[in-house]
Design an enzyme around this catalytic site. Sequence first.
Site, PDB file in Angstrom:
ATOM      1  CB  CYS A 106      -0.932  -0.010   1.211  1.00 31.80           C
ATOM      2  SG  CYS A 106      -2.015   1.432   1.295  1.00 31.80           S
ATOM      3  CB  CYS A 204      -6.836  -0.132   6.991  1.00 37.89           C
ATOM      4  SG  CYS A 204      -6.389  -0.471   5.264  1.00 37.89           S
TER       5      CYS A 204
END
Length: 366
Positions: A106, A204
Amino acid sequence: MKENRVVVAMSGGVDSSVAAALLKMQGFDVIGITMKTWGFMEVGGAPKHESGCCSLDAIFDAKNVADKLDFPHYTLDFTKAFENTVIENFVDEYIAGRTPNPCVICNKKIKWEELLKKADSLDAKFVATGHYAVVEFNNETGRYCIKNSADNKKDQTYALWGLSQESLSRTIFPLGNYNKSQVRQLAEEFNLKTAAKPDSQEICFVADNNYERFLRERIPETIEKIGGGDFVYHGKIVGKHRGIPFYTIGQRRGLGVSFGKPVYVKNIDIKKNIVELGDKDELLNSFALASGVNYVSKSILNEGEVVYAKIRYSDKATPAQVVFANQNNLKVKFIEPKSAVTPGQSLVLYDNSGYLLAGGTITSEN
C-alpha cells in the site's frame, strides 16, 4: 510545479493531522487528500460503529482539521487501485501459504505512486504523510535515505522499504523527529479534533482482525476447493487443519489441537496440504532469503557486510551478516537465530546508525 506545494495524505488520525498542521505552520501551500481505498460493504467485518481510515468519521475528521487550519481538502476514490494491488495480493499470498504484508504494498503503490500522480495534477512538488520516519539526502552517495524516527516504539520505517528514489525525492515526513506524546501535545495546542483519537491497530481493511472471515467471504469457492488437511507433529498426524490460508508460521493460538504444552506452526506445505507443528525451539532459523529487493540508503550490499535485520514489524533489529546480495535477491545469516522467519513478511536491513539499507519479501528461511 510549485516547490512549496505539498499534498498531505490525511487518514483522519492524529498523526496525519499534526503533519499537515506542521507543514502549514512552516509556510507550505498544503492540500489535504483523504484516500478512500475500501468500504465495509466490500470487505465486511464492520463494527457497530464504523471506524478506521476509510470510514465516514475518518473523512469528516480530516475535513474538520483542514477547515480548522484553512487549507483545501479532497476525498478521492482509490478503491480500484487498492483492490487490484493490495487486496488481491493479500488474498493470493494466504492462498499460497504465505503471510502477506499489505502495508508495504500500500505504501509503495497507493500512498506514494498513486498519490504522486495526483500531486502532479495539482502542480505539487511534494507529498507528505504522518509516518514516523526520517528522509534525508546523502550528498556523498547521491541517494535519498530513510532513517529511524525519534520514537522507537512508533517507528514505521520497516513498512517503507519499497519506496523508490524518485518517490523519496518528493517526500516529507514532518513527524520524524517527534515522539507520539509530543505529537498528541501538538494536536492539543493546535486545537485539532483528532488530538485524543486512538491509534488504529489492525490491518485497515480487516477491521475486525478476522482474516479467516475475510477470506471465506472474499473467495468462498477457492476456500472450499482447498479444503482442510493434516496437522503433522514430529512426523505423526495429530489432527486436521481448517485450510492452508488460515495459518502462519509461528502461530500458537487457534490451532484446535491440544498437546498439554504450547506448540507452534513450524512449516506450511501447500503441495501436500500439511501444516507442520513444532516446539518453540524448532522455530529458530539462522538464515533468511528475500526477493524483490529494493535498495534505499545504499545502492548494493556486499558479501560479509554486517547489518541489522528485522523480519517483522514488531521485531528488534539484530546483527546479521550478508551472505549474498544482488539487485533482486538477498540472503543473510543472523548472528543469533531468529524465531519464525515467515515467507511473505519483509526482511529489512539497517546500519548501526538506523539508516534503512534495503528490504525485500522473505521467500524462505534457507
